[in-house]
Design a protein around this motif. Structure first.
Motif, short mmCIF file in Angstrom:
data_model
loop_
_atom_site.label_atom_id
_atom_site.label_comp_id
_atom_site.label_asym_id
_atom_site.label_seq_id
_atom_site.Cartn_x
_atom_site.Cartn_y
_atom_site.Cartn_z
N ARG A 243 -8.23 4.75 -8.33
CA ARG A 243 -7.37 5.30 -9.39
C ARG A 243 -6.57 6.52 -8.92
O ARG A 243 -5.57 6.87 -9.53
CB ARG A 243 -8.22 5.70 -10.60
N VAL A 244 -7.04 7.18 -7.88
CA VAL A 244 -6.33 8.39 -7.45
C VAL A 244 -5.19 8.07 -6.48
O VAL A 244 -4.47 8.98 -6.07
CB VAL A 244 -7.29 9.40 -6.79
N ARG A 245 -5.01 6.81 -6.14
CA ARG A 245 -3.97 6.49 -5.17
C ARG A 245 -2.59 6.87 -5.68
O ARG A 245 -1.75 7.37 -4.91
CB ARG A 245 -4.02 5.00 -4.82
N ALA A 246 -2.33 6.68 -6.97
CA ALA A 246 -1.04 7.08 -7.53
C ALA A 246 -0.85 8.59 -7.44
O ALA A 246 0.26 9.07 -7.17
CB ALA A 246 -0.92 6.62 -8.98
N ASP A 247 -1.93 9.35 -7.68
CA ASP A 247 -1.84 10.81 -7.56
C ASP A 247 -1.55 11.23 -6.12
O ASP A 247 -0.80 12.18 -5.88
CB ASP A 247 -3.14 11.46 -8.04
#
Length: 239
Positions: A131-135
């Motif tokens: 989920r943190v890949r976009a961040d």
């Protein structure tokens, strides 16, 4: 012991209050990294009440090498306040799942994009990290304590590979951070807090360009060795 009790009482009052402020700010001002800002303020207030000063070295490395994975040693609850108050850029943190079950506080962590991990690694953990890949693509830094838990004696323990898998998959650098002195301020499992100084030392980044997942253990070992070399003798691995 008095400082430890004061910090515990401060948390009892401040955690729900700061969590409400953080959630409200995130709703009203989306996209402004409101929750990490509130978290940084809360961490600074906690450190001040505990009589603890954090000396930061190499903060510019974090500014110049985004996105990145930050990997730090973990000996005390004070490490968390040191990270939250010292990282000068948008960040996310990988933290134990129990924290996310605290009313309001857990909700704030989730809204901030922090990642819950179980004590026993699972595929669900890997999905959470995804989920943190976009961040990361927006330039954030993801903070890990790759030992997985606090060291019981202050000495650096072996690293798990989750942080390094993420770095290799995204082809982003790993930034080692050596946190010195937190274990002398507050030992694992102790309420007693001794006023003192924590040194938050940011080390040169480890590039991952061209590396594949078969090298994750090598990368973890390189990071571990670099942090160990930057720590004082009483925090280096035994033997």
């Amino acid at each position: 012991m008095v400082r430890g009790i004061l910090v515990a009482l401060f948390h009892l009052v401040s955690v729900p209050l700061y969590s409400l402020v953080a959630i409200a700010g995130d709703v009203l001002f989306p996209g402004r990294e409101w929750i990490p800002r509130v978290g940084a303020a809360w961490s600074r207030h906690t450190l001040r009440l505990a009589g603890v000063r954090v000396e930061v070295e190499g903060a510019g490395i974090l500014v110049e090498n985004r996105p990145a994975v930050l990997a730090a040693n973990h000996t005390s609850a004070m490490d968390i306040y040191a990270v939250c108050s010292s990282v000068p850029v948008p960040y996310r943190m990988v933290a134990k799942a129990e924290l996310f079950r605290i009313p309001l506080f857990g909700r704030a962590l989730l809204r901030a994009g922090f990642v819950p991990l179980q004590r026993r690694p699972s595929r669900r953990d890997l999905r959470a990290i995804e989920r943190v890949r976009a961040d990361l693509r927006r330039g954030a830094i993801v903070c890990f304590f790759p030992e997985g838990t606090r060291s019981p004696d202050g000495r650096l323990r072996p690293f798990k590979t989750g942080a390094f898998v993420l770095a290799i998959r995204e082809q982003i650098p790993v930034i080692p951070v050596a946190i010195e002195g937190a274990c002398r301020v507050q030992r694992r499992g102790s309420l007693r807090i001794r006023p003192g100084t924590i040194r938050f030392r940011v080390l040169p980044p480890l590039p991952t360009a061209g590396r594949d997942l078969d090298e994750r253990r090598d990368l973890a070992r390189e990071c571990h060795d670099r942090i160990a070399a930057a720590l004082p003798p009483d925090q280096r691995p035994a033997g």
